[in-house]
Design a protein around this motif. Structure first.
Motif, short mmCIF file in Angstrom:
data_model
loop_
_atom_site.label_atom_id
_atom_site.label_comp_id
_atom_site.label_asym_id
_atom_site.label_seq_id
_atom_site.Cartn_x
_atom_site.Cartn_y
_atom_site.Cartn_z
N PRO A 233 0.52 -0.85 0.00
CA PRO A 233 0.11 0.15 0.40
C PRO A 233 0.99 1.04 -0.03
N GLN A 234 2.44 1.11 0.41
CA GLN A 234 2.93 2.27 0.62
C GLN A 234 3.72 2.63 -0.61
N THR A 368 -2.08 -11.12 0.68
CA THR A 368 -1.42 -9.91 0.32
C THR A 368 -1.70 -10.32 -2.02
N SER A 369 -1.48 -11.41 -1.70
CA SER A 369 -2.27 -11.68 -2.97
C SER A 369 -3.10 -10.74 -3.62
N VAL A 370 -4.51 -11.38 -3.02
CA VAL A 370 -5.68 -9.76 -2.56
C VAL A 370 -5.82 -9.08 -3.10
N ASP A 371 -4.86 -7.97 -1.36
CA ASP A 371 -4.92 -6.29 -1.62
C ASP A 371 -3.94 -6.20 -2.23
N VAL A 372 -2.52 -6.67 -2.83
CA VAL A 372 -2.11 -6.58 -4.56
C VAL A 372 -2.45 -6.15 -5.50
N LEU A 373 -3.96 -7.68 -5.99
CA LEU A 373 -4.49 -7.13 -6.83
C LEU A 373 -5.20 -5.54 -6.73
N ALA A 374 -6.07 -5.82 -5.65
CA ALA A 374 -6.87 -4.30 -4.89
C ALA A 374 -6.16 -3.25 -5.61
N GLN A 375 -4.99 -3.31 -5.09
CA GLN A 375 -3.93 -1.85 -4.90
C GLN A 375 -3.70 -1.94 -5.61
#
Length: 433
Positions: A233-234, A368-375
């Motif tokens: 996210p950073q 991590t995979s889901v958050d990276v996809l969204a971001q």
């Protein structure tokens, strides 16, 4: 089950992490008094040590979650000793990396001549404190997981005057200036690790132990994925800021960029309690039996949901006042951001719970995979389209829909997960896997 112990532990964790952030502000204020480029050099070093920070946060989270699973097997002391040993090793690794990399980054960002006074001894003491920072943060999270959050908070509050006093001693009394700030940090971090270890001693921890391969592999894998999730996210926020800074046809005066940069800072402040909630659930739930997880979350929903809705309403109707009074920002690129942030608060509250559940199962890679996809895939699409047509209501859908998608995917993953939560594979006592 009553909500008092859960919320008490949550507030201990939130206050402890807030105290650490306050210490950084003290450092920045005292360094600024040195004049020259000192404050800029300090801010840049804090930015380039992002890997250090990510490893510090990730190893602590993984250790605390693993401890919760180990407590149910009566292996509390083993988990503490092995987790602390691995955290110290990770701290040494980040120190070695920083010793060689930080001077290069500082030179590149400030220029050789400007960076010269801040390279050498300051960086040496900065990286020397890294092993103690990683270790002490892990020890603090382990104590939170053991229900000793009050002890951690007491020490964190004591660290504030201790760091300020050490700064005065080394920066002014001994005349070390910029170097003195980082020497003081190393000393305080070392003292913290020794004191926190004495608290863990009461729970059976006697010495740092070299873990068996299965434990180390699982711990390091979890730390890698969690560190990547902390960094993502950073980096995504920096990427989004870069998109706003590009010379688009519209908003050439930079007002759009200024509003977005201020709004990002405000968002970090607003989301702090939700991030803490996720962290606390991740270290609290593993101590419970899987069938007790749903009852354990009842107090969270009963208290947290009304608070989240209230915060959303206050943000929605107070966005213009906040912009004028705190950030000197106004106009649609500010007000629409805060409105979309407000509308996202309820789903982000649910998201913090779902992420806490996912972390409690040690499903680090999946989260991590889901958050990276969204971001990195969903959010930039809204930003790019919104900027191209100069429509903030489109660009700031990036605050809402990526979170909705992430929560949906994570919830679906939890529904299909086995009843027994995943965990670090703890070998039975006396048996090496």
């Amino acid at each position: 089950m009553t909500s008092a112990p859960l919320w008490r532990g949550y507030w201990f964790l939130f206050a402890s992490t807030s105290a650490a952030a306050f210490i950084m502000q003290i450092d920045l204020a005292m360094v600024a008094r040195l004049g020259g480029r000192a404050s800029g050099a300090y801010a840049i070093l804090m930015r380039v040590t992002l890997l250090d920070v990510a490893v510090t946060i990730a190893s602590a989270a993984v250790a605390a979650i693993a401890l919760g699973h180990a407590q149910k097997k009566g292996e509390t002391a083993d988990a503490i000793e092995k987790s602390c040993a691995l955290s110290l090793a990770l701290g040494v690794a980040t120190a070695i990396f920083g010793f060689f990399a930080y001077p290069i980054f500082l030179d590149a960002l400030m220029g050789d001549a400007a960076a010269a006074p801040y390279i050498g001894a300051p960086i040496l003491w900065l990286v020397a404190g890294a092993p103690f920072r990683v270790l002490s943060n892990t020890q603090g999270f382990l104590l939170h997981a053991l229900g000793r959050g009050g002890s951690v908070l007491t020490w964190k509050l004591a660290e504030i005057p201790a760091k300020a006093g050490a700064n005065v001693l080394f920066m002014q009394t001994f005349g070390l200036g910029f170097t003195g700030c980082f020497l003081a940090g190393c000393v305080v971090a070392a003292a913290s690790s020794f004191w926190l270890w004495s608290r863990l001693h009461a729970h059976g921890a006697r010495t740092l132990r070299l873990p068996e391969l299965a434990f180390a592999r699982s711990f390091l894998s979890g730390t890698f994925w969690e560190a990547l999730r902390v960094l993502s996210p950073q980096a995504a926020m920096l990427f989004s800021l870069t998109l706003f800074s590009l010379p688009w046809h519209y908003a050439a005066n930079g007002q759009r960029l200024d509003s977005y940069a201020a709004a990002q800072t405000f968002m970090l402040f607003i989301l702090g309690p939700l991030i803490t909630l996720m962290r606390y659930l991740a270290i609290y739930l593993p101590k419970q039996s899987p069938e007790d997880w749903t009852p354990a979350l009842a107090p969270v929903m009963r208290v947290g949901a009304p608070l989240a809705l209230t915060a959303a309403v206050l943000l929605l109707f107070g966005r213009d006042w906040i912009g004028d009074a705190l950030y000197r920002q106004h106009g649609p690129w500010w007000s629409v951001f805060v409105a979309c942030l407000a509308l996202s608060i309820p789903i982000r509250f649910i998201g913090s719970i779902v992420r806490g559940l996912t972390l409690a199962r040690s499903a680090f890679a999946e989260l991590t995979s889901v958050d990276v996809l969204a971001q990195w895939l969903i959010a930039p699409l809204f930003i790019l389209f919104g900027l191209s047509v100069n429509r903030p209501e489109i660009a700031y859908q990036s605050l809402i829909w990526p979170e909705i998608v992430a929560v949906f995917l994570l919830w679906r993953g939890l529904r299909s997960a086995p009843e027994e939560p995943l965990g670090v594979p703890w070998p039975a006592k006396g048996h090496v896997q």
